[in-house]
Design an enzyme around this catalytic site. Sequence first.
Site, PDB file in Angstrom:
ATOM      1  N   LYS A   1       0.928  -1.087   0.150  1.00 25.92           N
ATOM      2  CA  LYS A   1       0.139  -0.162   0.154  1.00 25.92           C
ATOM      3  C   LYS A   1       1.260   1.440   0.309  1.00 25.92           C
ATOM      4  O   LYS A   1       1.087   1.128   1.033  1.00 25.92           O
ATOM      5  CB  LYS A   1      -0.741   0.273   1.018  1.00 25.92           C
ATOM      6  CG  LYS A   1      -1.369   0.971   1.097  1.00 25.92           C
ATOM      7  CD  LYS A   1      -2.781   1.813   2.489  1.00 25.92           C
ATOM      8  CE  LYS A   1      -1.745   2.786   2.329  1.00 25.92           C
ATOM      9  NZ  LYS A   1      -1.857   4.102   1.585  1.00 25.92           N
TER      10      LYS A   1
ATOM     11  N   GLU B   1       9.914   1.826  10.614  1.00 24.99           N
ATOM     12  CA  GLU B   1      10.966   2.586  10.100  1.00 24.99           C
ATOM     13  C   GLU B   1      10.528   4.181   9.837  1.00 24.99           C
ATOM     14  O   GLU B   1       9.659   4.485   9.486  1.00 24.99           O
ATOM     15  CB  GLU B   1      11.606   2.494   8.235  1.00 24.99           C
ATOM     16  CG  GLU B   1      11.999   1.215   8.330  1.00 24.99           C
ATOM     17  CD  GLU B   1      13.914   1.657   9.248  1.00 24.99           C
ATOM     18  OE1 GLU B   1      13.764   2.237   9.489  1.00 24.99           O
ATOM     19  OE2 GLU B   1      14.254   0.466   9.366  1.00 24.99           O
TER      20      GLU B   1
ATOM     21  N   CYS C   1      13.095  11.306   5.755  1.00 27.50           N
ATOM     22  CA  CYS C   1      13.722  11.173   7.839  1.00 27.50           C
ATOM     23  C   CYS C   1      15.056  11.763   8.359  1.00 27.50           C
ATOM     24  O   CYS C   1      14.876  11.341   9.288  1.00 27.50           O
ATOM     25  CB  CYS C   1      12.948   9.842   7.834  1.00 27.50           C
ATOM     26  SG  CYS C   1      14.080   8.601   6.996  1.00 27.50           S
TER      27      CYS C   1
ATOM     28  N   GLU D   1       9.185  16.207  15.729  1.00 32.97           N
ATOM     29  CA  GLU D   1       9.497  16.460  13.779  1.00 32.97           C
ATOM     30  C   GLU D   1       9.229  17.773  13.383  1.00 32.97           C
ATOM     31  O   GLU D   1       7.514  17.094  13.438  1.00 32.97           O
ATOM     32  CB  GLU D   1       9.456  15.183  13.249  1.00 32.97           C
ATOM     33  CG  GLU D   1       9.729  14.851  11.727  1.00 32.97           C
ATOM     34  CD  GLU D   1       9.432  13.065  10.909  1.00 32.97           C
ATOM     35  OE1 GLU D   1       8.102  12.926  11.182  1.00 32.97           O
ATOM     36  OE2 GLU D   1      10.745  12.389  10.591  1.00 32.97           O
TER      37      GLU D   1
END
Length: 481
Positions: free
Chosen positions: A171, A246, A280, A384
């Site tokens: 997906k 991750e 990231c 973040e």
Amino acid sequence: MNALNFINGVFVDATDGQTLTNLNPATGQTIGTIARSKDSDVEEAVKAAASAQEAWSSLDMLERATWLDRLADGLEARKEELAHRESRDTGKPLALARRVDAQRSIDNFRFFADFARNQEPEVFEMRDATNFVHRNPVGTVGLITPWNLPLYLLSWKVAPALLMGNTVVAKPSELTPLTANLMCEVASEIGLPSGVLNVVHGYGPEVGQAILDHPSIRAISFTGGTATGRHVAASAAPMFKKLSLELGGKNATIILDDADLDVAVNGALRAGFTNGGQVCLCGSRILVHASIAEKFTSKLIQLVDEMICGSPEDESTQIGALISQEHMEKVESYIQLGIEEGGNVLTGGTREMTGQVGPSPEGAFLRPTVIDGLQHTSRTATEEIFGPVVTIHRFESDEEAIEIANSTEYGLAGSIWSNDTDRAHKIAQKIQTGIVWVNTWLHRDLRTPFGGVKNSGLGREGGAWSLGFFSEPLNVCIKHD
Ligand code: NAD
């Protein structure tokens, strides 16, 4: 261009015919529709995968490696189209999509094909017995990926999963479906056996959740945000599915007092703003030794101000659009928070463009932003943001740099800039993270472990780590005289 599901080797609509709209974030214009899949579509994909499983896993690994090479060849033949699709879906500069996304997607397939050819049998001799370790496939695996590096990250999972004899239900992000479909088109062109690779599109809580919940999907490899990762873990763990996560990052770029200033400034710029800070691994916290902080900051600002921020199609563009208007507003809200927390915006923070080809007013463009004067424990400096925003923090000693670097919930990556590589190496070992680069950033050998600690994830990808995740070792111990 509409993104249909790819199930059992055929492109199909969602079973209930529902669709989502796919927007180009650089123009605000509609690219096409995306199948809005549900449980019933995942069910079809799992059935197709299950019926392909036995034949696929009974091939020799080297035969499957040849299929990976064919996928790489097929993608390479359509590399320019791949880059264009990635740039349209994400708003990133076409030049970047060509150099990074398209190239790495091809390389991922080639790398794992070659890696397979270099595997040695795992045999452990005892005085009176021999142990043979066989790597069996896990079965049907679920792969869920984000929008920032769409095919780069998806192919990083698809290649080792297929290599180890698994079948795949994937997906992609609902924001960036086009290159996953290009991979499926290539799979179809080269005659990859039907059902081995299935892609179902749609929203995370709908189709993603159906993948997490399906009892026949025995492993989940997820790349995305930490909050989603927590939910993924909570859904998959009670079913004892294998899990690879991750997740997010808030990485430190540490500039020591003996660094080559030009190299360090350019490194910090690249680490901070590649893909508009939407990687990231981006170094969104710059820690600089107090003795060189002023010089470093003024050079950084000069380079940031020269960055060309505009149309993705202009070859000179360095920063394209962010992924969506909503994401841009989230990034802007962090800049506002930074001001409220006492920070000074040294440059950026506006939607002003500098590109030669005028971008659309509907595009999600934000200038690269540098904020100084914040506490390193502030929310702006520890959460973040995932956009073109860096914060600058000063330190007086190596110990203080390590303490600041470790003062977030994340632990994915980081970089250290110094002319004394022994000193940098020592500091690197004290940083709670999965990857540290010294005098470089995003310099990847695909054999090495990739992944994070703390809230940046669980497990590692890359080389042997990926093969380990996508297989179940079976030890056969044979007694001899
Ligand atoms: P996200 O977590 O919102 O979405 C990631 C994927 O999960 C998407 O496909 C989404 O549809 C799906 N999803 C959402 N809810 C779900 C649910 N309930 N069940 C199953 N699937 C669900 O992340 P994003 O915004 O697409 O990507 C940005 C994030 O990804 C950032 O936090 C970034 O740091 C992280 N990221 C991490 C790495 C890494 O290697 N560590 C790499 C790239 C991006």
